[in-house]
Design a protein around this motif. Sequence first.
Motif, PDB file in Angstrom:
ATOM      1  N   VAL A  86       1.849  -3.506   8.339  1.00  0.00           N
ATOM      2  CA  VAL A  86       0.434  -3.858   9.625  1.00  0.00           C
ATOM      3  C   VAL A  86      -0.447  -4.715  10.011  1.00  0.00           C
ATOM      4  CG1 VAL A  86       0.860  -2.438  11.987  1.00  0.00           C
ATOM      5  CG2 VAL A  86       2.381  -1.737  10.706  1.00  0.00           C
TER       6      VAL A  86
ATOM      7  N   TYR B 195       0.510 -11.276   2.013  1.00  0.00           N
ATOM      8  CA  TYR B 195       1.864 -11.048   2.869  1.00  0.00           C
ATOM      9  C   TYR B 195       1.615 -12.727   2.711  1.00  0.00           C
ATOM     10  CZ  TYR B 195       5.637 -12.532   6.401  1.00  0.00           C
ATOM     11  OH  TYR B 195       6.986 -13.253   7.051  1.00  0.00           O
TER      12      TYR B 195
ATOM     13  N   ASP C 276      -9.578  -3.720   8.901  1.00  0.00           N
ATOM     14  CA  ASP C 276      -9.397  -2.315  10.243  1.00  0.00           C
ATOM     15  C   ASP C 276      -8.127  -3.290  10.989  1.00  0.00           C
ATOM     16  OD1 ASP C 276     -11.318  -1.639  10.334  1.00  0.00           O
ATOM     17  OD2 ASP C 276     -12.001  -2.263  12.224  1.00  0.00           O
ATOM     18  N   ASN C 277      -7.269  -3.684  10.691  1.00  0.00           N
ATOM     19  CA  ASN C 277      -6.145  -4.899  11.304  1.00  0.00           C
ATOM     20  C   ASN C 277      -5.050  -5.082  10.506  1.00  0.00           C
ATOM     21  OD1 ASN C 277      -7.806  -5.014  13.264  1.00  0.00           O
ATOM     22  ND2 ASN C 277      -8.053  -7.263  13.808  1.00  0.00           N
ATOM     23  N   TRP C 278      -5.572  -4.045   8.889  1.00  0.00           N
ATOM     24  CA  TRP C 278      -4.269  -4.905   7.733  1.00  0.00           C
ATOM     25  C   TRP C 278      -3.892  -3.290   7.812  1.00  0.00           C
ATOM     26  CZ3 TRP C 278      -3.525  -9.432   5.439  1.00  0.00           C
ATOM     27  CH2 TRP C 278      -1.423  -9.477   4.350  1.00  0.00           C
ATOM     28  N   GLY C 279      -2.963  -3.098   7.670  1.00  0.00           N
ATOM     29  CA  GLY C 279      -1.868  -1.752   7.349  1.00  0.00           C
ATOM     30  C   GLY C 279      -1.177  -1.084   6.542  1.00  0.00           C
ATOM     31  N   ILE C 280      -1.148  -0.676   5.859  1.00  0.00           N
ATOM     32  CA  ILE C 280       0.184  -0.629   5.046  1.00  0.00           C
ATOM     33  C   ILE C 280       0.534   1.242   4.567  1.00  0.00           C
ATOM     34  CG2 ILE C 280      -1.776  -0.766   3.032  1.00  0.00           C
ATOM     35  CD1 ILE C 280       1.442  -1.791   2.084  1.00  0.00           C
TER      36      ILE C 280
ATOM     37  N   THR D  41       5.343  -0.898   3.836  1.00  0.00           N
ATOM     38  CA  THR D  41       5.590  -1.073   5.184  1.00  0.00           C
ATOM     39  C   THR D  41       3.935  -1.998   5.531  1.00  0.00           C
ATOM     40  OG1 THR D  41       7.200  -0.111   6.664  1.00  0.00           O
ATOM     41  CG2 THR D  41       5.929  -0.751   7.631  1.00  0.00           C
TER      42      THR D  41
ATOM     43  N   TYR E  92      -6.131   3.665   3.542  1.00  0.00           N
ATOM     44  CA  TYR E  92      -5.148   4.002   2.621  1.00  0.00           C
ATOM     45  C   TYR E  92      -5.430   4.056   0.714  1.00  0.00           C
ATOM     46  CZ  TYR E  92      -1.049   2.196  -0.766  1.00  0.00           C
ATOM     47  OH  TYR E  92      -0.001   2.097  -1.157  1.00  0.00           O
TER      48      TYR E  92
ATOM     49  N   THR F  52       4.677   2.473  12.124  1.00  0.00           N
ATOM     50  CA  THR F  52       5.013   2.285  10.237  1.00  0.00           C
ATOM     51  C   THR F  52       6.147   3.842  10.709  1.00  0.00           C
ATOM     52  OG1 THR F  52       3.266   1.746   9.263  1.00  0.00           O
ATOM     53  CG2 THR F  52       4.896   3.288   8.474  1.00  0.00           C
TER      54      THR F  52
ATOM     55  N   LYS G 183      -1.012 -14.327   4.246  1.00  0.00           N
ATOM     56  CA  LYS G 183      -2.095 -13.349   4.533  1.00  0.00           C
ATOM     57  C   LYS G 183      -3.235 -12.660   3.454  1.00  0.00           C
ATOM     58  CE  LYS G 183      -0.183 -13.049   9.200  1.00  0.00           C
ATOM     59  NZ  LYS G 183      -0.595 -14.427  10.103  1.00  0.00           N
ATOM     60  N   ILE G 184      -4.273 -12.504   3.748  1.00  0.00           N
ATOM     61  CA  ILE G 184      -4.741 -10.950   2.545  1.00  0.00           C
ATOM     62  C   ILE G 184      -5.543 -10.504   3.287  1.00  0.00           C
ATOM     63  CG2 ILE G 184      -4.264 -13.318   1.027  1.00  0.00           C
ATOM     64  CD1 ILE G 184      -7.216 -13.935   1.205  1.00  0.00           C
ATOM     65  N   THR G 185      -6.180  -9.485   3.002  1.00  0.00           N
ATOM     66  CA  THR G 185      -7.480  -8.916   3.118  1.00  0.00           C
ATOM     67  C   THR G 185      -8.040 -10.283   3.448  1.00  0.00           C
ATOM     68  OG1 THR G 185      -7.789  -8.031   1.880  1.00  0.00           O
ATOM     69  CG2 THR G 185      -6.202  -7.127   3.509  1.00  0.00           C
TER      70      THR G 185
ATOM     71  N   ILE H 294      -2.145  -6.537  12.333  1.00  0.00           N
ATOM     72  CA  ILE H 294      -2.910  -7.046  13.613  1.00  0.00           C
ATOM     73  C   ILE H 294      -3.737  -8.217  14.151  1.00  0.00           C
ATOM     74  CG2 ILE H 294      -3.981  -5.772  15.767  1.00  0.00           C
ATOM     75  CD1 ILE H 294      -3.951  -2.975  14.601  1.00  0.00           C
TER      76      ILE H 294
ATOM     77  N   GLU I 245      -6.966 -14.759   6.861  1.00  0.00           N
ATOM     78  CA  GLU I 245      -7.948 -13.097   5.893  1.00  0.00           C
ATOM     79  C   GLU I 245      -7.696 -12.806   7.528  1.00  0.00           C
ATOM     80  OE1 GLU I 245     -10.863 -14.928   2.868  1.00  0.00           O
ATOM     81  OE2 GLU I 245     -10.695 -16.463   4.919  1.00  0.00           O
TER      82      GLU I 245
ATOM     83  N   ILE J 211      -1.071   0.934  13.373  1.00  0.00           N
ATOM     84  CA  ILE J 211      -0.551   0.981  11.781  1.00  0.00           C
ATOM     85  C   ILE J 211       0.365   2.475  12.129  1.00  0.00           C
ATOM     86  CG2 ILE J 211      -1.286   1.052  10.072  1.00  0.00           C
ATOM     87  CD1 ILE J 211      -3.180  -0.664  11.303  1.00  0.00           C
ATOM     88  N   LYS J 212       0.200   3.293  12.451  1.00  0.00           N
ATOM     89  CA  LYS J 212       1.037   5.306  12.289  1.00  0.00           C
ATOM     90  C   LYS J 212       1.918   4.746  12.941  1.00  0.00           C
ATOM     91  CE  LYS J 212       0.261   9.587  12.090  1.00  0.00           C
ATOM     92  NZ  LYS J 212       0.649  10.349  12.804  1.00  0.00           N
TER      93      LYS J 212
ATOM     94  N   GLY K 197       1.352   3.335   6.314  1.00  0.00           N
ATOM     95  CA  GLY K 197       0.768   4.129   7.277  1.00  0.00           C
ATOM     96  C   GLY K 197      -0.226   4.263   7.882  1.00  0.00           C
ATOM     97  N   LEU K 198      -1.813   3.014   6.833  1.00  0.00           N
ATOM     98  CA  LEU K 198      -3.031   3.808   7.083  1.00  0.00           C
ATOM     99  C   LEU K 198      -3.268   2.162   7.140  1.00  0.00           C
ATOM    100  CD1 LEU K 198      -3.536   6.121   4.455  1.00  0.00           C
ATOM    101  CD2 LEU K 198      -3.307   6.707   6.960  1.00  0.00           C
ATOM    102  N   PRO K 199      -4.599   2.241   7.905  1.00  0.00           N
ATOM    103  CA  PRO K 199      -5.309   1.012   7.648  1.00  0.00           C
ATOM    104  C   PRO K 199      -5.846   0.930   6.117  1.00  0.00           C
ATOM    105  CG  PRO K 199      -6.340   2.338   9.475  1.00  0.00           C
ATOM    106  CD  PRO K 199      -5.075   3.372   9.214  1.00  0.00           C
ATOM    107  N   VAL K 200      -6.291  -0.363   5.820  1.00  0.00           N
ATOM    108  CA  VAL K 200      -5.867  -0.223   3.972  1.00  0.00           C
ATOM    109  C   VAL K 200      -7.407   0.229   3.829  1.00  0.00           C
ATOM    110  CG1 VAL K 200      -7.239  -3.019   4.382  1.00  0.00           C
ATOM    111  CG2 VAL K 200      -6.063  -2.004   2.286  1.00  0.00           C
TER     112      VAL K 200
END
Lengths: 69, 69, 69, 69, 69, 69
Positions: free
Chosen positions: A43, C3, B51-55, A41, B63, A27, B7-9, A45, B47, A23-24, B57-60
């Motif tokens: 991301v 998204y 762990d797999n969602w970043g915003i 941004t 963030y 970005t 796509k949502i967390t 996965i 869903e 992710i880092k 530059g960080l995992p959500v």
Amino acid sequence: MPYVNIKITREGTTTPAQKAELIKGTTELLARVLNKSPETTVVVIDEVDMDNWGIGGLPVENYRQQKKT
Amino acid sequence: MPYVNIKITREGTTTPAQKAELIKGTTELLARVLNKSPETTVVVIDEVDMDNWGIGGLPVENYRQQKKT
Amino acid sequence: MPYVNIKITREGTTTPAQKAELIKGTTELLARVLNKSPETTVVVIDEVDMDNWGIGGLPVENYRQQKKT
Amino acid sequence: MPYVNIKITREGTTTPAQKAELIKGTTELLARVLNKSPETTVVVIDEVDMDNWGIGGLPVENYRQQKKT
Amino acid sequence: MPYVNIKITREGTTTPAQKAELIKGTTELLARVLNKSPETTVVVIDEVDMDNWGIGGLPVENYRQQKKT
Amino acid sequence: MPYVNIKITREGTTTPAQKAELIKGTTELLARVLNKSPETTVVVIDEVDMDNWGIGGLPVENYRQQKKT
């Protein structure tokens, strides 16, 4: 405000720290190359079950097996 | 015959009724704005594990933590 | 921070105002149903050439032709 | 080097052999029609929970129920 | 054999060299963090028309305008 | 009611007849293997500009050049 989707096989060994690094890294790459704001941004996965990933016309495990032999 | 992917967390609190509402709402929106037939409108909700969602530059989760402080 | 990806056929008649309405409608739906922040909701619309969209085993124009007859 | 994504509902009855057949069939199709190399053809299958798949404005199970009646 | 999809707005100023840098950077990141083989890492960049990209409930140009004022 | 997305490089030589064959072939495959109804099988083909497709860490044209030498 880019959106990045990374699809990898679910190997069961990918750690939260590795995902955080993806992710880092992605970005930062978009900020460096295209001056995109990290703040917007996104991301995502996707870890895909081995059964559900095909390459060379085969499920990935069969493909790897075949490559070895 | 549109195709919509949402796509949502994965928060663990999204109910089937809420998902049904997203499906209904999106389908109606496309019928109203573009006259698309509901009969062939497909909506797929993904869903995504936190762990797999970043915003930013960080995992959500990191963030959100950071935003709070 | 959802998204949303909306794929529709490129009919050549979809206006910027209609696209803006899809963006607004989807974002409001996610805010209303799941309390998602509009500020980080991304919506991407893909307009797909008619040749490149298939339904019922046929390119969409052939499919529509067939439905009429 | 095509990339193919197949999304289907998770019915709980799709076997690894069936998935292997989808991977093989798609890869062969692309080789036959467009002369694409199987070696770099990637196929990813997504099985989507029934709750998360909408058609006709309804979650797929409600939709099927309604069709029957 | 990861698959990466990068979606960015089509600004008309993104050069082939910048795209090559995104491809190289993402592929190296996956090799470094997850030991994925570059040989089978696929990267697809989608440039999305400004009309077709929404954020904050608005098409991106309106959104940027609003942010400025 | 499957959804299939096929991404290929835009070579400028892919004909509507070839695309129709991909649509037909994929739809038949899903009907044969998983008994999916052709009537609700959607196939979307994305043709991706060569600049925007990467493999082996390189844009695809550079990659092919390199393979030859």
